[in-house]
Motif scaffolding. Structure first.
Motif, PDB file in Angstrom:
ATOM      1  N   GLU A  58       1.075  -1.215   0.013  1.00  0.00           N
ATOM      2  CA  GLU A  58      -0.042  -0.172  -0.156  1.00  0.00           C
ATOM      3  C   GLU A  58       0.931   1.377   0.016  1.00  0.00           C
ATOM      4  N   GLY A  59       0.474   2.021  -0.966  1.00  0.00           N
ATOM      5  CA  GLY A  59       1.303   3.315  -0.892  1.00  0.00           C
ATOM      6  C   GLY A  59       2.589   3.241  -1.996  1.00  0.00           C
ATOM      7  N   ALA A  60       2.876   2.188  -2.294  1.00  0.00           N
ATOM      8  CA  ALA A  60       3.962   2.115  -3.361  1.00  0.00           C
ATOM      9  C   ALA A  60       3.270   2.027  -4.829  1.00  0.00           C
ATOM     10  N   SER A  61       4.230   2.854  -5.575  1.00  0.00           N
ATOM     11  CA  SER A  61       3.929   3.223  -6.981  1.00  0.00           C
ATOM     12  C   SER A  61       3.608   1.828  -7.614  1.00  0.00           C
ATOM     13  N   GLY A  62       3.021   1.829  -8.847  1.00  0.00           N
ATOM     14  CA  GLY A  62       2.443   0.781  -9.650  1.00  0.00           C
ATOM     15  C   GLY A  62       3.513  -0.450  -9.659  1.00  0.00           C
ATOM     16  N   PRO A  63       4.944   0.411 -10.456  1.00  0.00           N
ATOM     17  CA  PRO A  63       5.958  -0.474 -10.818  1.00  0.00           C
ATOM     18  C   PRO A  63       6.519  -1.121  -9.627  1.00  0.00           C
TER      19      PRO A  63
END
Length: 143
Positions: A58-63
């Protein structure tokens, strides 16, 4: 540890002229079982890893999320690149959890296979014992 004794037990029960075919069948079954075991175990572990790592993404970018879902090793690499050591620790925990769950399921499957063998082998022996041996019948009729 079991491959040698099982192969010896199977081959010793075959007539000499069928030993090559018996060895081939035993080898084929062993390899097929290995492939299926690896596929089933790997699938279970992959599913469990992805479920366990998901809350940490959660909170991390898509890549970053995509790479971390692939494997614990990919998650550690991406965690180092984006300076999120907690993600690397979560990946390690998710991997260990996946290994525990996968090993448990594989043990259950192996025990079920052993139970099937324990039930079916005595039944096969009873059937084998009921079939008259042609050589024995021939010897009895010539006396």
């Amino acid at each position: 540890m079991v491959i040698g004794p099982v192969t010896a037990a199977l081959i010793s029960n075959l007539p000499l002229e069928q030993a090559g075919a018996g060895s081939a069948v035993t080898n084929t079954v062993r390899q097929t079982g290995s492939v299926i075991g690896i596929a089933v175990g790997g699938t279970i572990m992959s599913i469990m890893y992805r479920r366990a790592i998901e809350p940490s993404l959660e909170g991390a970018s898509g890549p970053v999320q995509d790479q971390a879902r692939v494997s614990a090793e990919q998650a550690r690499h991406v965690a180092t690149a984006v300076h999120r050591p907690a993600l690397a620790q979560a990946a390690d925990s998710a991997f260990i959890h996946a290994m525990h769950v996968g090993a448990g399921w594989i043990a259950v499957i192996a025990l079920l296979g052993a139970a099937v063998l324990l039930i079916s082998l005595p039944a096969a022996e009873k059937k084998k014992g009921q079939v008259p041996d042609p050589d024995h019948e021939e010897a009895r009729s010539s006396v």
